[in-house]
Write an enzyme that holds these catalytic residues in place. Structure first.
Site, PDB file in Angstrom:
ATOM      1  N   HIS A  64     -29.250  -8.342  30.018  1.00  0.00           N
ATOM      2  CA  HIS A  64     -28.210  -8.454  28.999  1.00  0.00           C
ATOM      3  C   HIS A  64     -26.898  -8.808  29.685  1.00  0.00           C
ATOM      4  O   HIS A  64     -26.726  -8.579  30.888  1.00  0.00           O
ATOM      5  CB  HIS A  64     -28.070  -7.120  28.258  1.00  0.00           C
ATOM      6  CG  HIS A  64     -29.217  -6.818  27.339  1.00  0.00           C
ATOM      7  ND1 HIS A  64     -29.227  -5.750  26.475  1.00  0.00           N
ATOM      8  CD2 HIS A  64     -30.400  -7.461  27.147  1.00  0.00           C
ATOM      9  CE1 HIS A  64     -30.357  -5.748  25.788  1.00  0.00           C
ATOM     10  NE2 HIS A  64     -31.091  -6.761  26.184  1.00  0.00           N
ATOM     11  N   GLU A  66     -24.074  -7.404  29.750  1.00  0.00           N
ATOM     12  CA  GLU A  66     -23.423  -6.285  30.438  1.00  0.00           C
ATOM     13  C   GLU A  66     -24.045  -6.053  31.818  1.00  0.00           C
ATOM     14  O   GLU A  66     -23.336  -5.754  32.781  1.00  0.00           O
ATOM     15  CB  GLU A  66     -23.547  -4.999  29.617  1.00  0.00           C
ATOM     16  CG  GLU A  66     -22.842  -5.042  28.264  1.00  0.00           C
ATOM     17  CD  GLU A  66     -23.749  -5.491  27.133  1.00  0.00           C
ATOM     18  OE1 GLU A  66     -24.620  -6.356  27.364  1.00  0.00           O
ATOM     19  OE2 GLU A  66     -23.580  -4.991  26.010  1.00  0.00           O
ATOM     20  N   CYS A 100     -26.066  -2.360  23.467  1.00  0.00           N
ATOM     21  CA  CYS A 100     -27.314  -1.740  23.006  1.00  0.00           C
ATOM     22  C   CYS A 100     -27.462  -0.361  23.659  1.00  0.00           C
ATOM     23  O   CYS A 100     -26.651   0.041  24.500  1.00  0.00           O
ATOM     24  CB  CYS A 100     -28.500  -2.641  23.332  1.00  0.00           C
ATOM     25  SG  CYS A 100     -28.909  -2.670  25.087  1.00  0.00           S
ATOM     26  N   CYS A 103     -27.722  -0.591  27.537  1.00  0.00           N
ATOM     27  CA  CYS A 103     -26.462  -0.906  28.203  1.00  0.00           C
ATOM     28  C   CYS A 103     -25.459   0.239  28.051  1.00  0.00           C
ATOM     29  O   CYS A 103     -24.708   0.534  28.993  1.00  0.00           O
ATOM     30  CB  CYS A 103     -25.879  -2.206  27.666  1.00  0.00           C
ATOM     31  SG  CYS A 103     -26.863  -3.652  28.128  1.00  0.00           S
TER      32      CYS A 103
END
Ligand SMILES: [Zn+2]
Length: 180
Positions: A64, A66, A100, A103
């Site tokens: 992701h 992040e 999410c 993360c």
């Protein structure tokens, strides 16, 4: 102790300026067939990490935006022999979509104090939408962090809609993912 001075939260105009850059990262993700999420990690007015979703490109479901940005900050610290704990404790994450669950837990473990985000993540959000990892009392999992949502949320949502429309079952077969 660090370089003196504690964490200074960004002012409104700074938040807007950084979100502009995060949105351009999200657009780049969309252009590359990725879920359009973009983010920045800003430390004392300097971008140390800049990421967009790379899941399809890397065939790795954990990449992701992040996570990509976190790796860049770690590399920045490593190259300068800086204490990563001291740095992350003063980093602000700007991300186009609510982080999410995965993360959000990573951000807790790194003790990031503040997340500024765009739209909510109704499917996987870890800052209130599905779970509240950011605020929950999880004593063995880092520190809670503050979230400020709603920055350029409409644009962030539009990017997601564009992506998921292209991914629907009527899309050409090559574009439909084979595995869940
Ligand atoms: Zn995530």
């Amino acid at each position: 102790m660090g370089e003196g001075g504690g964490f200074r939260p960004p002012e409104q105009h700074e938040r807007e300026q950084w979100m502009e850059t995060a949105l351009s990262m999200a657009k780049e993700a969309l252009e590359n067939g990725e879920v359009p999420v973009g983010c920045l990690m800003v430390y004392r007015n300097e971008i140390l990490g800049q990421g967009r979703n790379e899941v399809n490109e890397t065939k790795n479901a954990t990449r992701h935006a992040e996570m990509v940005a976190i790796d860049q900050v770690l590399e920045w610290c490593h190259q300068r022999d800086r204490d990563q704990k001291e740095v992350f404790e003063q980093v602000v994450l700007y991300v186009t979509v609510e982080p999410c669950i995965m993360c959000a837990a990573a951000l807790r473990l790194l003790n990031i104090p503040l997340v500024v985000y765009g739209c909510e993540n109704e499917r996987f959000g870890g800052c209130g939408s599905v779970l509240n990892i950011s605020k929950d009392d999880l004593q063995q999992t880092g520190t809670p962090f503050q979230c400020i949502g709603g920055y350029r949320a409409n644009e962030a949502v539009e990017l997601l809609k564009t992506f998921y429309k292209a991914e629907n079952p009527n899309a050409p077969k090559s574009k439909v993912r084979k595995k869940q």
